[in-house]
Design a protein around this motif. Structure first.
Motif, PDB file in Angstrom:
ATOM      1  N   PHE A  88       0.835  -1.196   0.000  1.00  0.00           N
ATOM      2  CA  PHE A  88       0.000   0.000   0.000  1.00  0.00           C
ATOM      3  C   PHE A  88       0.876   1.255   0.000  1.00  0.00           C
ATOM      4  O   PHE A  88       0.673   2.182  -0.786  1.00  0.00           O
ATOM      5  CB  PHE A  88      -0.942  -0.028   1.213  1.00  0.00           C
ATOM      6  N   LYS A  89       1.852   1.275   0.893  1.00  0.00           N
ATOM      7  CA  LYS A  89       2.739   2.432   0.992  1.00  0.00           C
ATOM      8  C   LYS A  89       3.597   2.577  -0.271  1.00  0.00           C
ATOM      9  O   LYS A  89       3.776   3.672  -0.783  1.00  0.00           O
ATOM     10  CB  LYS A  89       3.628   2.316   2.234  1.00  0.00           C
ATOM     11  N   GLU A  90       4.099   1.458  -0.776  1.00  0.00           N
ATOM     12  CA  GLU A  90       4.940   1.470  -1.969  1.00  0.00           C
ATOM     13  C   GLU A  90       4.176   1.976  -3.195  1.00  0.00           C
ATOM     14  O   GLU A  90       4.740   2.653  -4.054  1.00  0.00           O
ATOM     15  CB  GLU A  90       5.471   0.054  -2.226  1.00  0.00           C
ATOM     16  N   LEU A  91       2.882   1.664  -3.261  1.00  0.00           N
ATOM     17  CA  LEU A  91       2.040   2.102  -4.381  1.00  0.00           C
ATOM     18  C   LEU A  91       1.559   3.548  -4.223  1.00  0.00           C
ATOM     19  O   LEU A  91       0.847   4.057  -5.083  1.00  0.00           O
ATOM     20  CB  LEU A  91       0.841   1.163  -4.535  1.00  0.00           C
ATOM     21  N   GLY A  92       1.930   4.202  -3.128  1.00  0.00           N
ATOM     22  CA  GLY A  92       1.602   5.609  -2.943  1.00  0.00           C
ATOM     23  C   GLY A  92       0.380   5.882  -2.092  1.00  0.00           C
ATOM     24  O   GLY A  92      -0.115   7.015  -2.072  1.00  0.00           O
ATOM     25  N   GLY A  93      -0.110   4.882  -1.372  1.00  0.00           N
ATOM     26  CA  GLY A  93      -1.254   5.079  -0.489  1.00  0.00           C
ATOM     27  C   GLY A  93      -0.906   5.962   0.700  1.00  0.00           C
ATOM     28  O   GLY A  93       0.249   6.016   1.133  1.00  0.00           O
ATOM     29  N   LYS A  94      -1.921   6.664   1.208  1.00  0.00           N
ATOM     30  CA  LYS A  94      -1.723   7.588   2.323  1.00  0.00           C
ATOM     31  C   LYS A  94      -2.428   7.059   3.568  1.00  0.00           C
ATOM     32  O   LYS A  94      -3.595   6.670   3.511  1.00  0.00           O
ATOM     33  CB  LYS A  94      -2.277   8.969   1.959  1.00  0.00           C
ATOM     34  N   VAL A  95      -1.733   7.066   4.703  1.00  0.00           N
ATOM     35  CA  VAL A  95      -2.282   6.647   5.988  1.00  0.00           C
ATOM     36  C   VAL A  95      -2.442   7.881   6.873  1.00  0.00           C
ATOM     37  O   VAL A  95      -1.490   8.641   7.077  1.00  0.00           O
ATOM     38  CB  VAL A  95      -1.373   5.607   6.682  1.00  0.00           C
ATOM     39  N   ILE A  96      -3.667   8.054   7.391  1.00  0.00           N
ATOM     40  CA  ILE A  96      -3.973   9.167   8.282  1.00  0.00           C
ATOM     41  C   ILE A  96      -4.367   8.596   9.637  1.00  0.00           C
ATOM     42  O   ILE A  96      -5.225   7.719   9.716  1.00  0.00           O
ATOM     43  CB  ILE A  96      -5.131  10.013   7.728  1.00  0.00           C
ATOM     44  N   ALA A  97      -3.734   9.083  10.696  1.00  0.00           N
ATOM     45  CA  ALA A  97      -4.053   8.661  12.066  1.00  0.00           C
ATOM     46  C   ALA A  97      -4.937   9.723  12.709  1.00  0.00           C
ATOM     47  O   ALA A  97      -4.621  10.915  12.665  1.00  0.00           O
ATOM     48  CB  ALA A  97      -2.775   8.471  12.877  1.00  0.00           C
ATOM     49  N   CYS A  98      -6.038   9.292  13.324  1.00  0.00           N
ATOM     50  CA  CYS A  98      -6.995  10.206  13.941  1.00  0.00           C
ATOM     51  C   CYS A  98      -6.457  10.726  15.280  1.00  0.00           C
ATOM     52  O   CYS A  98      -6.267   9.962  16.224  1.00  0.00           O
ATOM     53  CB  CYS A  98      -8.331   9.495  14.154  1.00  0.00           C
ATOM     54  N   GLU A  99      -6.251  12.031  15.332  1.00  0.00           N
ATOM     55  CA  GLU A  99      -5.723  12.655  16.550  1.00  0.00           C
ATOM     56  C   GLU A  99      -6.718  12.603  17.706  1.00  0.00           C
ATOM     57  O   GLU A  99      -6.317  12.432  18.854  1.00  0.00           O
ATOM     58  CB  GLU A  99      -5.354  14.111  16.271  1.00  0.00           C
ATOM     59  N   MET A 100      -8.011  12.744  17.410  1.00  0.00           N
ATOM     60  CA  MET A 100      -9.009  12.686  18.473  1.00  0.00           C
ATOM     61  C   MET A 100      -9.004  11.305  19.134  1.00  0.00           C
ATOM     62  O   MET A 100      -9.034  11.191  20.354  1.00  0.00           O
ATOM     63  CB  MET A 100     -10.415  12.983  17.934  1.00  0.00           C
ATOM     64  N   THR A 101      -8.922  10.251  18.320  1.00  0.00           N
ATOM     65  CA  THR A 101      -8.860   8.902  18.858  1.00  0.00           C
ATOM     66  C   THR A 101      -7.602   8.716  19.697  1.00  0.00           C
ATOM     67  O   THR A 101      -7.643   8.082  20.756  1.00  0.00           O
ATOM     68  CB  THR A 101      -8.908   7.857  17.731  1.00  0.00           C
ATOM     69  N   MET A 102      -6.507   9.277  19.249  1.00  0.00           N
ATOM     70  CA  MET A 102      -5.268   9.179  20.021  1.00  0.00           C
ATOM     71  C   MET A 102      -5.470   9.771  21.406  1.00  0.00           C
ATOM     72  O   MET A 102      -5.059   9.170  22.406  1.00  0.00           O
ATOM     73  CB  MET A 102      -4.126   9.886  19.287  1.00  0.00           C
ATOM     74  N   GLU A 103      -6.108  10.917  21.468  1.00  0.00           N
ATOM     75  CA  GLU A 103      -6.352  11.574  22.749  1.00  0.00           C
ATOM     76  C   GLU A 103      -7.305  10.750  23.614  1.00  0.00           C
ATOM     77  O   GLU A 103      -7.048  10.515  24.799  1.00  0.00           O
ATOM     78  CB  GLU A 103      -6.929  12.973  22.521  1.00  0.00           C
ATOM     79  N   ILE A 104      -8.412  10.285  23.035  1.00  0.00           N
ATOM     80  CA  ILE A 104      -9.413   9.521  23.779  1.00  0.00           C
ATOM     81  C   ILE A 104      -8.826   8.224  24.338  1.00  0.00           C
ATOM     82  O   ILE A 104      -9.082   7.854  25.480  1.00  0.00           O
ATOM     83  CB  ILE A 104     -10.625   9.187  22.882  1.00  0.00           C
ATOM     84  N   MET A 105      -8.029   7.534  23.525  1.00  0.00           N
ATOM     85  CA  MET A 105      -7.514   6.221  23.907  1.00  0.00           C
ATOM     86  C   MET A 105      -6.127   6.286  24.545  1.00  0.00           C
ATOM     87  O   MET A 105      -5.534   5.251  24.830  1.00  0.00           O
ATOM     88  CB  MET A 105      -7.527   5.290  22.701  1.00  0.00           C
ATOM     89  N   GLY A 106      -5.630   7.494  24.742  1.00  0.00           N
ATOM     90  CA  GLY A 106      -4.329   7.637  25.395  1.00  0.00           C
ATOM     91  C   GLY A 106      -3.165   7.112  24.580  1.00  0.00           C
ATOM     92  O   GLY A 106      -2.182   6.632  25.135  1.00  0.00           O
ATOM     93  N   VAL A 107      -3.269   7.212  23.267  1.00  0.00           N
ATOM     94  CA  VAL A 107      -2.207   6.739  22.368  1.00  0.00           C
ATOM     95  C   VAL A 107      -1.311   7.926  22.024  1.00  0.00           C
ATOM     96  O   VAL A 107      -1.782   8.963  21.581  1.00  0.00           O
ATOM     97  CB  VAL A 107      -2.803   6.123  21.086  1.00  0.00           C
ATOM     98  N   LYS A 108      -0.024   7.746  22.205  1.00  0.00           N
ATOM     99  CA  LYS A 108       0.950   8.788  21.879  1.00  0.00           C
ATOM    100  C   LYS A 108       1.594   8.469  20.531  1.00  0.00           C
ATOM    101  O   LYS A 108       1.648   7.310  20.125  1.00  0.00           O
ATOM    102  CB  LYS A 108       2.032   8.841  22.958  1.00  0.00           C
ATOM    103  N   LYS A 109       2.106   9.495  19.881  1.00  0.00           N
ATOM    104  CA  LYS A 109       2.801   9.274  18.604  1.00  0.00           C
ATOM    105  C   LYS A 109       3.917   8.249  18.778  1.00  0.00           C
ATOM    106  O   LYS A 109       4.152   7.428  17.900  1.00  0.00           O
ATOM    107  CB  LYS A 109       3.363  10.579  18.049  1.00  0.00           C
ATOM    108  N   SER A 110       4.585   8.292  19.923  1.00  0.00           N
ATOM    109  CA  SER A 110       5.691   7.362  20.166  1.00  0.00           C
ATOM    110  C   SER A 110       5.217   5.911  20.296  1.00  0.00           C
ATOM    111  O   SER A 110       6.017   4.987  20.173  1.00  0.00           O
ATOM    112  CB  SER A 110       6.465   7.769  21.418  1.00  0.00           C
ATOM    113  N   ASP A 111       3.904   5.693  20.529  1.00  0.00           N
ATOM    114  CA  ASP A 111       3.339   4.340  20.591  1.00  0.00           C
ATOM    115  C   ASP A 111       3.119   3.759  19.200  1.00  0.00           C
ATOM    116  O   ASP A 111       2.975   2.548  19.048  1.00  0.00           O
ATOM    117  CB  ASP A 111       1.968   4.337  21.297  1.00  0.00           C
ATOM    118  N   LEU A 112       3.048   4.641  18.210  1.00  0.00           N
ATOM    119  CA  LEU A 112       2.667   4.239  16.860  1.00  0.00           C
ATOM    120  C   LEU A 112       3.879   3.959  15.984  1.00  0.00           C
ATOM    121  O   LEU A 112       4.966   4.492  16.216  1.00  0.00           O
ATOM    122  CB  LEU A 112       1.811   5.336  16.213  1.00  0.00           C
TER     123      LEU A 112
END
Length: 139
Positions: A88-112
Motif C-alpha cells: 500500500f505504501k509502496e504504491l503511494g497510499g496515504k495513511v492518516i491517524a486520527c488525533e481525536m482517537t489518540m487523545e481519547i484512547m491515550g495513544v501517543k505518537k511514540s506508541d505508533l
C-alpha cells in the motif's frame, strides 16, 4: 486528477484489516489515489508491532478461530497484513491517524509505527479527503 478512494478503518479486527488493505491496494493498482483514515480500534493496529494483532470479528473462539483463519490464509498464499501495508505504501497510499482517537484512547505518537503514518488529523482531515473521493467506505 486521478479518481480517489477514502476508507475509514474503524475496526481493528483481523479480517476487516485484510478487507481494508485488499480493497485499498486494488484501487491503487487501478490508478486511484487512496487514503486510509485509521480511527478507534483501527488506530490501535498502527501501534508498533500491532498490525496483525486484532481478533477475528466472528468466531474468534478465544483466538482459535483467528489461528485457523491465519493458517488457511497462509495455505492459500494470501499476503500478510504487513506485506499488504508495505505494498500500500509502496504504491503511494496515504495513511492518516486520527488525533481525536489518540487523545481519547491515550495513544501517543511514540506508541505508533510512525513509518506507516503520513498525516495526523481529525474529522476535518477525513472530510477533506472524502469530499474529493469517488469512493468512500467504512470498514
Amino acid at each position: 486528477m486521478a479518481e480517489k478512494a477514502t476508507i475509514i478503518v474503524h475496526s481493528g479486527d483481523l479480517d476487516k484489516m485484510y478487507s481494508a488493505l485488499i480493497v485499498a491496494n486494488g484501487a491503487l493498482s487501478m490508478g486511484m489515489e487512496v487514503s486510509l483514515y485509521f480511527t478507534f480500534w483501527g488506530l490501535l493496529r498502527l501501534k508498533k508491532g500491532g498490525l496483525s494483532k486484532g481478533p477475528l470479528s466472528k468466531l474468534n473462539l478465544f483466538g482459535l478461530g483467528r489461528a485457523m483463519i491465519k493458517n488457511r490464509m497462509h495455505k492459500a498464499n494470501v499476503a500478510s497484513l504487513e506485506r499488504l501495508m508495505a505494498d500500500f505504501k509502496e504504491l503511494g497510499g496515504k495513511v492518516i491517524a486520527c488525533e481525536m482517537t489518540m487523545e481519547i484512547m491515550g495513544v501517543k505518537k511514540s506508541d505508533l509505527n510512525e513509518d506507516l503514518i503520513d498525516l495526523y488529523g481529525a474529522v476535518g482531515t477525513y472530510i477533506q479527503e472524502a469530499r474529493d473521493s469517488a469512493i468512500t467506505l467504512l470498514i
